[in-house]
Design a protein around this motif. Structure first.
Motif, short mmCIF file in Angstrom:
data_model
loop_
_atom_site.label_atom_id
_atom_site.label_comp_id
_atom_site.label_asym_id
_atom_site.label_seq_id
_atom_site.Cartn_x
_atom_site.Cartn_y
_atom_site.Cartn_z
N TYR A 1 -16.13 5.62 -3.98
CA TYR A 1 -15.38 4.83 -4.95
C TYR A 1 -16.37 4.17 -5.92
O TYR A 1 -17.30 3.49 -5.49
N VAL A 2 -16.11 4.36 -7.21
CA VAL A 2 -16.92 3.76 -8.26
C VAL A 2 -16.01 2.83 -9.06
O VAL A 2 -15.08 3.28 -9.74
N LEU A 3 -16.24 1.52 -8.96
CA LEU A 3 -15.44 0.53 -9.66
C LEU A 3 -16.17 0.05 -10.90
O LEU A 3 -17.34 -0.36 -10.82
N LEU A 4 -15.50 0.10 -12.04
CA LEU A 4 -16.08 -0.31 -13.31
C LEU A 4 -15.49 -1.65 -13.72
O LEU A 4 -14.28 -1.75 -13.96
N GLU B 1 -3.79 2.01 -0.63
CA GLU B 1 -3.15 3.02 -1.48
C GLU B 1 -4.20 3.96 -2.07
O GLU B 1 -4.03 5.18 -2.08
N LEU B 2 -5.30 3.40 -2.55
CA LEU B 2 -6.38 4.23 -3.08
C LEU B 2 -6.97 5.12 -2.00
O LEU B 2 -7.37 6.27 -2.29
N GLY B 3 -7.03 4.63 -0.79
CA GLY B 3 -7.60 5.40 0.31
C GLY B 3 -6.63 6.34 0.98
O GLY B 3 -6.98 6.99 1.97
N GLY B 4 -5.39 6.43 0.45
CA GLY B 4 -4.39 7.30 1.07
C GLY B 4 -3.97 6.84 2.44
O GLY B 4 -3.68 7.66 3.32
#
Length: 727
Positions: free
Chosen positions: A253-256, A376-379
């Motif tokens: 995961y790359v958070l900007l 949710e992002l991780g399914g």
């Protein structure tokens, strides 16, 4: 492998609507896809395709699970992932024209929709939005192909806002911590912000702030890359894509964290992102500016409803014009994806320490909401479906007690009938212990029966008949005799005619009890998303409640046909939710749940048969004992038996048991879509046995504890004790 067509073409549409790939498709486009797919059954252990096979179809899982694995050079199998209902696979090999890089095997009997290669090509040529989605998916998979082949993935998430001071950086930091904790995968935050903001994300050491362009570890487990200078450099946008590509080879995961100013560099970062969380607060001026930004980004980033999710941060500000979430969504012409509760923990300095405190208190509203986003992002979203069953549904309380005690994360909840009542109370803040105390308060059978027996709806026609009969008898006999006779006739005719008006029980006393229990709470007051299911018999459809008064929704969901008078909600006639969907697994799947735990309280046919055999055995033993008693005793006992038989079963009992027999069949089909079905059944119990809650609650606890390892596996429980401590 067996190919067959479902009995109803609409079944394919239900499956397709749950697939993220087709989320932006219109009804006509879904019909186009459904017409070109075929439903194939794979038995447990059967291979869908092997590693190295040529790509000839696109696959969508309708029910069941499949394992994705490869073989190492030493011949050992390495499982990459497990795919569930609604997941799709095979599209990447079709798009790049290469052989499959993994083997797919059914873990249990699975129904899979197949779209053959030529039909897949026709579909993507006729649906431009599908091409856009697949191209982004292909980009994500290709840039991480060195970490596991076709099914390896990395996600770039941008956190952005149209105005300053709406909690953007705090949200990015909290999301990074939650992602790392919930998924156990590598996370990095790229700080493109103004000077000094890196200190909020990472404590300043004796050596000063971390060096620009250097990846440094965060004390809470993820990594940080200060990159504010990149946005200030001329032509800096040319370096953003290579930078992000390099990071996706190292991190999942790359958070900007992007500054407010929208320049070419920021726009480049947004276009390279897979998902954009757009933060705002409820101020009307900020909502208007956010709306303008959404329209500005639409052409560059893509359809807003797919890639941009609005996060409404409820900052603690007073004296300012603030909008409710529905009003904000209407003004932005974009749904509010997340309402972020106010968090005192994230105010002021020492953010890492405050983040640590927040993670150690999972009940904190802000932490709970951010955790749901991370899952949710991780399914990993887990839904809990509580089924109907009248008093049998008290077993739900026992299941919830174990879920609370073992801290099993539940992200969404749905219920029908008694399941709607318990789900609504739990989602609105009542603990499982509170629910148990409420159930135990009905120990006196009269406490539950007075909600029904003293709430008969007397049709006007029965009143007129009773009045006429009373006047006639009063004229022939005396006034008081006529009055009593008229009342008896009125009630008797009312009970008979009541079902003709939809049900003899008006439901006013029940509604008053529901309003007292829910204390005016609405769906906006719940601590997790809640769905309540009722049935519209006119259109033969579900009525899903997720807004407005919870008490109104529950009243609609518990309207047992022939017993309770139906209600009109949302302009539709509503009956008991169990009529169409007794265990709303499909509702949770459509709402985004990746995994669903279903609670089915209906005894199986085998359990009922075994119970009846036990009853017959005990009856035979009793008859043998009775033979030794005196003749008068035996005569009295037989008279008592005949009296009981003459009034049993009551019409209400016949209606309810007939309905539960129907619901049992529907529930068995619904549970096939669940990842785990808990069956806390109590064979031989009565549907109106609310006055004896202990056996049901105890059985719910026993079954939940029996399946506790599986519950933890599905929810991927991770202890907060494993969280690194900020120094």
């Amino acid at each position: 492998m067996t190919t067959f067509e479902p009995p109803h073409p609409q079944d394919k549409l239900v499956i397709l609507r749950r697939v993220p790939v087709f989320a932006s498709c219109t009804e006509d486009q879904l019909h186009l896809i459904a017409d070109r797919t075929r439903l194939v059954e794979y038995k447990k252990g059967e291979l869908v395709y092997r590693e190295g096979d040529s790509a000839d179809a696109f696959y969508i899982i309708s029910s069941g699970r499949v394992r994705v694995f490869t073989r190492t050079a030493q011949g050992e199998e390495r499982t990459l992932t497990v795919l569930h209902n609604g997941d799709s696979f095979g599209e990447i090999s079709l798009l790049i024209g290469e052989t499959h890089s993994a083997t797919i095997q059914a873990l249990n009997d699975a129904l899979i929709l197949q779209l053959q290669k030529k039909d897949f090509e026709e579909v993507i040529n006729r649906i431009p939005s599908l091409v856009l989605y697949l191209s982004r998916s292909l980009s994500r998979r290709l840039r991480t192909s060195n970490r596991g082949g076709e099914f390896s993935d990395a996600t770039i998430v941008a956190v952005y806002s149209a105005v300053k001071q709406v909690g953007r950086t705090s949200f990015a930091a909290a999301l990074a911590v939650s992602l790392r904790h919930e998924t156990g995968r590598s996370v990095i935050v790229v700080d493109f912000g103004a000077a000094g903001r890196a200190g909020r994300l990472l404590p300043v050491t004796a050596e000063g702030e971390p060096a620009e362009g250097a990846i440094v570890p965060h004390p809470l487990g993820h990594d940080l890359l200060p990159a504010k200078a990149l946005l200030a450099e001329p032509g800096g946008e040319q370096a953003i894509a290579p930078l992000l590509s390099s990071l996706t080879n190292r991190f999942h995961y790359v958070l900007l964290d992007l500054p407010v100013e929208l320049n070419s560099q920021v726009l480049k970062a947004l276009t390279q992102s897979d998902l954009v969380y757009l933060l705002t607060d409820p101020q009307k001026e900020h909502i208007i500016r956010t709306n303008a930004l959404i329209h500005q980004l639409h052409a560059s980033v893509g359809p807003a409803e797919q890639r941009i999710k609005v996060v409404l941060n409820q900052l603690a500000r007073t004296g300012e014009w603030q909008l409710s979430p529905p009003d904000a969504a209407a003004l932005m012409e974009q749904p509010v994806a997340v309402v972020l509760p106010h968090a005192d923990e994230l105010e002021g300095a020492q953010l890492p320490d405050r983040l640590r405190q927040m993670m150690e208190q999972p009940a904190t509203a802000y932490a709970r909401t951010v955790r749901r986003i991370a899952r949710e992002l991780g399914g990993q979203l887990v839904g809990l479906a509580l089924g109907s069953g009248a008093a049998l549904g008290l077993a739900h309380i026992g299941v919830l007690k174990v879920i609370e005690r073992e801290q099993i994360p539940i992200d969404l909840i749905a219920g029908s009938s008694i399941g709607a009542f318990i789900a609504g109370l739990w989602a609105s803040g009542r603990s499982a212990d509170d629910l148990e105390r409420m159930a135990l308060s009905f120990k006196n059978p009269w406490d539950i029966r007075k909600l029904f027996m003293l709430d008969l709806g007397i049709p006007l026609f029965s009143v007129l008949i009773g009045l006429s009969a009373g006047i006639l008898v009063g004229w022939l006999a005396e006034f008081w005799t006529g009055l009593l006779f008229g009342f008896i006739v009125c009630v008797a005719v009312g009970v008979v005619l009541g079902p003709l008006a939809g049900g003899p029980i008006q439901g006013a006393r029940l509604m008053a009890k529901l309003e007292q229990d829910f204390a005016g709470k609405t769906f906006d007051d719940t601590w997790l998303p809640l769905k309540i299911v009722a049935a519209n018999p006119i259109a033969r459809e579900e009525v899903i409640f997720d807004s407005g008064s919870i008490a109104d929704a529950v009243r609609a969901s518990v309207s047992i046909p022939g017993i309770f008078k139906p209600v009109v909600r949302k302009g539709r006639l509503c009956l008991d939710g169990g009529v169409v969907n007794p265990i709303p697994v499909s509702v949770l799947k459509r709402s985004g749940a990746h995994h669903v735990i279903a609670v089915n309280v209906f005894p199986t046919t085998a359990e009922i048969t075994a119970h009846q055999q036990d009853v017959q055995r005990r009856r035979a033993e009793r008859d043998m004992q009775l033979a030794s008693r005196s003749l008068p005793f035996r005569l009295l006992f037989r008279v008592r038996q005949e009296l009981v038989r003459s009034v049993s079963p009551l019409v209400f009992d016949v209606i309810m048991r007939s309905m539960q027999a129907m619901e049992y069949q529907i529930a068995e089909v619904a549970c096939r879509e669940a990842d785990l079905t808990l069956r806390p059944t109590v064979p031989g119990s009565h549907w109106l046995e609310f006055f004896n809650p202990e056996p049901f609650i105890r059985r719910g606890e026993e079954v939940a504890l029996q399946y506790l390892p599986e519950l933890k596996r599905i929810a991927r429980v991770r202890s907060v004790d494993n969280l690194p401590h900020a120094q």
